[in-house]
Design a protein around this motif. Structure first.
Motif, PDB file in Angstrom:
ATOM      1  N   LEU A 210     -31.848  -6.878   7.806  1.00 15.61           N
ATOM      2  CA  LEU A 210     -31.939  -6.806   6.355  1.00 15.61           C
ATOM      3  C   LEU A 210     -33.275  -6.204   5.943  1.00 15.61           C
ATOM      4  N   LYS A 211     -33.387  -5.878   4.664  1.00 19.68           N
ATOM      5  CA  LYS A 211     -34.608  -5.247   4.162  1.00 19.68           C
ATOM      6  C   LYS A 211     -35.832  -6.157   4.287  1.00 19.68           C
ATOM      7  N   LEU A 248     -20.039  -5.999  12.830  1.00 26.61           N
ATOM      8  CA  LEU A 248     -20.128  -5.783  11.392  1.00 26.61           C
ATOM      9  C   LEU A 248     -20.883  -4.529  11.004  1.00 26.61           C
ATOM     10  N   GLY A 249     -20.615  -4.073   9.768  1.00 28.17           N
ATOM     11  CA  GLY A 249     -21.399  -3.018   9.146  1.00 28.17           C
ATOM     12  C   GLY A 249     -22.161  -3.592   7.971  1.00 28.17           C
ATOM     13  N   TYR A 250     -23.193  -2.861   7.502  1.00 28.71           N
ATOM     14  CA  TYR A 250     -24.043  -3.391   6.425  1.00 28.71           C
ATOM     15  C   TYR A 250     -24.497  -2.271   5.508  1.00 28.71           C
ATOM     16  N   ASN A 251     -24.344  -2.496   4.216  1.00 29.97           N
ATOM     17  CA  ASN A 251     -24.812  -1.582   3.186  1.00 29.97           C
ATOM     18  C   ASN A 251     -26.057  -2.207   2.548  1.00 29.97           C
ATOM     19  N   PRO A 252     -27.268  -1.761   2.923  1.00 32.12           N
ATOM     20  CA  PRO A 252     -28.491  -2.408   2.441  1.00 32.12           C
ATOM     21  C   PRO A 252     -28.731  -2.239   0.953  1.00 32.12           C
ATOM     22  N   LYS A 253     -28.285  -1.142   0.382  1.00 35.98           N
ATOM     23  CA  LYS A 253     -28.512  -0.908  -1.041  1.00 35.98           C
ATOM     24  C   LYS A 253     -27.740  -1.906  -1.889  1.00 35.98           C
ATOM     25  N   GLU A 254     -26.495  -2.186  -1.503  1.00 36.31           N
ATOM     26  CA  GLU A 254     -25.647  -3.108  -2.267  1.00 36.31           C
ATOM     27  C   GLU A 254     -25.635  -4.511  -1.674  1.00 36.31           C
ATOM     28  N   ASN A 255     -26.263  -4.688  -0.514  1.00 37.53           N
ATOM     29  CA  ASN A 255     -26.303  -5.978   0.166  1.00 37.53           C
ATOM     30  C   ASN A 255     -24.884  -6.485   0.482  1.00 37.53           C
ATOM     31  N   ILE A 256     -24.083  -5.601   1.033  1.00 34.20           N
ATOM     32  CA  ILE A 256     -22.692  -5.918   1.339  1.00 34.20           C
ATOM     33  C   ILE A 256     -22.455  -5.845   2.846  1.00 34.20           C
TER      34      ILE A 256
END
Length: 275
Positions: A210-211, A248-256
């Motif tokens: 995560l960020k 899993l995959g992760y979209n850091p901008k949307e936190n999804i």
């Protein structure tokens, strides 16, 4: 004695900041995917690449492939790539997608959707996840042989052995992070190993950072963990016996988070709620 009262807005902020990390209810579920094992969120084109085993995970049957989804869960192309052998981990470097494919790493030109190379890994049995460093060197785990291989200039070589049940890989800030059985390890440039976290109930599968420097870890058996940078772990989800939670995959901008459910034949999106 004087009492200090919080304003309503301050109380709301305080309540929010003391909440534990948790997942939202499913945002969407994309169904009828043929044994999805890994999801890669690609910020460059805002797409999700999903590896589809479509059969047994250890059989070279040519039935596997890769689907492309939009970030709202709609299927853009269910048969973008076909003819693979139980494909699993995915990673993107520039316009090339690398895929772990039992005993080889397949590279695909994302712009054309064509397979451009296939590098066999000597003595590989069950290649599982892939990651790539800043220079385009690819690392791939072999869960059954407890090894990690790497590919430089189109040639494979053994990088590390005796990594128990090696699976999820992530290259972060010049270090290789590895899910090894029920531990998350950090491997530095000199191949020194540090245990970042341990104590997962089942062997880890996918890992994303995560960020804020913390991690999310999924375990194929149906578990998702929040892992703090200091090694503290907490369980976000336990769906054991109901469905799997693979790479899993992760979209850091949307936190999804995007969770492939393997035998449940779907990908589910969740919002990671901040603490």
């Amino acid at each position: 004695m004087k009492y200090k009262f919080l304003s309503l807005s301050a109380f709301i902020i305080l309540s929010f900041t003391t909440k534990a990390q948790q997942l939202s209810k499913p945002i969407w579920e994309s169904k009828n995917l043929r044994v999805p094992e890994s999801v890669l969120y690609s910020a460059a084109d805002k797409k999700l690449y999903v590896s589809l085993i479509d059969g047994a995970g250890n059989v070279k049957d040519g039935k596997g492939g890769i689907a492309v989804l939009d970030t709202d869960g709609s299927v853009k192309n269910a048969n973008w790539i076909e003819g693979l052998n139980a494909p699993k981990g995915l990673v993107r470097f520039k316009n090339t997608l690398f895929v772990a494919d039992i005993d080889a790493v397949v590279s695909i030109d994302i712009l054309t959707g064509k397979i451009i190379d296939k590098v066999a890994i000597e003595n590989a049995v069950f290649l599982n996840d892939v990651t790539v460093d800043d220079k385009g060197v690819v690392y791939v785990s072999d869960t059954r042989t407890n090894k990690i291989h790497r590919i430089k200039n189109g040639q494979s070589e053994l990088y590390l052995e005796n990594v128990t049940n090696a699976n999820g890989l992530k290259w972060i800030n010049k270090n290789l992070y590895v899910l090894a059985n029920t531990e998350l390890l950090k491997i530095d440039k000199n191949k020194n190993r540090t245990i970042v976290a341990k104590g997962f109930e089942k062997p880890g599968d996918g890992v994303e950072q995560l960020k804020n420097g913390d991690f999310i870890v999924s375990c194929w058996a149906g578990l998702i963990y929040y892992v703090k940078a200091n090694g503290e772990i907490s369980k976000l989800q336990d769906v054991q016996g109901q469905m799997n939670t693979a790479d899993l995959g992760y979209n850091p901008k949307e936190n999804i988070l995007y969770i492939p459910t393997f035998n449940h034949n779907s990908v589910i999106a969740y919002k990671l709620l901040a603490d």
